[in-house]
Design an enzyme around this catalytic site. Structure first.
Site, mmCIF file in Angstrom:
data_model
loop_
_atom_site.group_PDB
_atom_site.id
_atom_site.type_symbol
_atom_site.label_atom_id
_atom_site.label_comp_id
_atom_site.label_asym_id
_atom_site.label_seq_id
_atom_site.Cartn_x
_atom_site.Cartn_y
_atom_site.Cartn_z
ATOM 1 N N ARG A 105 2.336 1.513 1.648
ATOM 2 C CA ARG A 105 3.030 2.031 0.467
ATOM 3 C C ARG A 105 3.551 3.418 0.780
ATOM 4 O O ARG A 105 2.769 4.303 1.148
ATOM 5 C CB ARG A 105 2.068 2.149 -0.715
ATOM 6 C CG ARG A 105 1.754 0.855 -1.359
ATOM 7 C CD ARG A 105 1.443 1.004 -2.816
ATOM 8 N NE ARG A 105 0.251 1.786 -3.106
ATOM 9 C CZ ARG A 105 -0.201 2.004 -4.324
ATOM 10 N NH1 ARG A 105 0.459 1.525 -5.357
ATOM 11 N NH2 ARG A 105 -1.287 2.694 -4.527
ATOM 12 N N THR A 109 7.564 7.089 -3.001
ATOM 13 C CA THR A 109 8.315 6.132 -3.828
ATOM 14 C C THR A 109 7.475 4.938 -4.250
ATOM 15 O O THR A 109 7.889 4.169 -5.119
ATOM 16 C CB THR A 109 9.514 5.581 -3.023
ATOM 17 O OG1 THR A 109 8.993 4.842 -1.898
ATOM 18 C CG2 THR A 109 10.408 6.707 -2.499
ATOM 19 N N ASP A 201 -9.357 2.616 -4.246
ATOM 20 C CA ASP A 201 -8.557 2.070 -3.150
ATOM 21 C C ASP A 201 -9.374 0.980 -2.446
ATOM 22 O O ASP A 201 -10.424 1.272 -1.847
ATOM 23 C CB ASP A 201 -8.193 3.188 -2.163
ATOM 24 C CG ASP A 201 -7.237 2.695 -1.089
ATOM 25 O OD1 ASP A 201 -6.077 3.136 -1.093
ATOM 26 O OD2 ASP A 201 -7.652 1.860 -0.248
ATOM 27 N N ASP A 204 -10.105 1.534 1.298
ATOM 28 C CA ASP A 204 -11.097 2.607 1.517
ATOM 29 C C ASP A 204 -12.490 2.151 1.116
ATOM 30 O O ASP A 204 -13.479 2.456 1.807
ATOM 31 C CB ASP A 204 -10.711 3.848 0.702
ATOM 32 C CG ASP A 204 -9.548 4.613 1.312
ATOM 33 O OD1 ASP A 204 -9.263 4.400 2.509
ATOM 34 O OD2 ASP A 204 -8.912 5.402 0.588
HETATM 35 N N1 URA Z 1 -4.244 -0.405 -4.184
HETATM 36 C C1 URA Z 1 -5.575 -0.179 -4.281
HETATM 37 O O1 URA Z 1 -6.307 -0.298 -3.310
HETATM 38 N N2 URA Z 1 -6.074 0.213 -5.469
HETATM 39 C C2 URA Z 1 -5.306 0.349 -6.563
HETATM 40 O O2 URA Z 1 -5.824 0.684 -7.624
HETATM 41 C C3 URA Z 1 -3.918 0.103 -6.438
HETATM 42 C C4 URA Z 1 -3.424 -0.268 -5.236
#
Ligand code: URA
Length: 210
Positions: A105, A109, A201, A204
């Site tokens: 990502r 943007t 995330d 993570d």
């Molecule tokens: N990607 C993720 O890992 N967590 C989110 O909340 C949104 C996108």
């Protein structure tokens, strides 16, 4: 709920998801729970796989019994968090083929940028199950599915753990032919494109990278 969405809210799924959301859950447990939930999600998304009859002999009699029909299906992981769903699904269908789509990502943007694509041959003749735990903006999922369609995929389903209403709307308008399977639909996205309340995330949390 959007007609393209199948909510998989089995008590086992929602229980495991609650444990995953908890910020105190360590990475090893998070990964194990994701693996377990992915079995249950795979069970739902594969419910309509076609079967054919074959003749076998049980110890007692000959019988016509159902077996899966057609070419091997393809689990396609959107890297890197998709791999967490992939592992459990492969436990359930060890003979499936595996594809990978690498997207990151753009932090400014939030657009999806492709850096890797590897798929088995003949995607047009196979069921493709695209997996990514988080359907947030929908950008990555939409971009991945667009690429798969470009190389010939036609029978595609998308599986995630958590989704945001914004992501469902965006994905369903780009790909109205692709059914979304999700364990929960959360409230909204925050300004950074994270699902709230969400689980943070997913990559993570899986790999302890933060
Ligand atoms: N990607 C993720 O890992 N967590 C989110 O909340 C949104 C996108």
């Amino acid at each position: 709920m959007h007609k393209n969405v199948t909510l998989v809210d089995h008590p086992l799924v929602v229980h495991k998801l609650t444990l995953m959301r908890d910020k105190h859950t360590p990475s090893a447990v998070f990964r194990q729970l994701l693996r377990e939930i992915s079995l249950l999600l795979a069970y739902e998304v594969l419910r309509d796989l076609p079967t054919t009859a074959t003749t076998i002999e049980t110890p007692l009699a000959e019988m016509e019994a159902p077996i899966l029909k057609g070419k091997k299906l393809v689990f396609t992981s959107i890297l890197r968090a998709g791999n967490g769903l992939l592992d459990g699904m492969l436990d359930l269908v060890p003979s499936a083929r595996v594809g990978h789509v690498g997207l990151y990502r753009d932090p400014e943007t939030l657009a999806a940028v492709e850096y890797y694509l590897k798929m088995p041959e003949n995607v047009g003749a196979r069921r493709i199950i695209v997996v990514d735990p988080m359907l947030a903006t929908g950008n990555s999922a939409s971009a991945a599915v667009s690429r798969l369609k470009e190389i010939g995929a036609v029978d595609i389903k998308f599986v995630c753990l958590l989704s945001a209403p914004e992501g469902i709307k965006a994905f369903a308008s780009s790909h109205p032919d692709v059914q979304i399977f999700t364990a929960a639909i959360d409230e909204q996205l925050n300004d950074h494109g994270y699902i709230v309340p969400g689980l943070g995330d997913a990559g993570d949390r899986m790999y302890g990278t933060k």
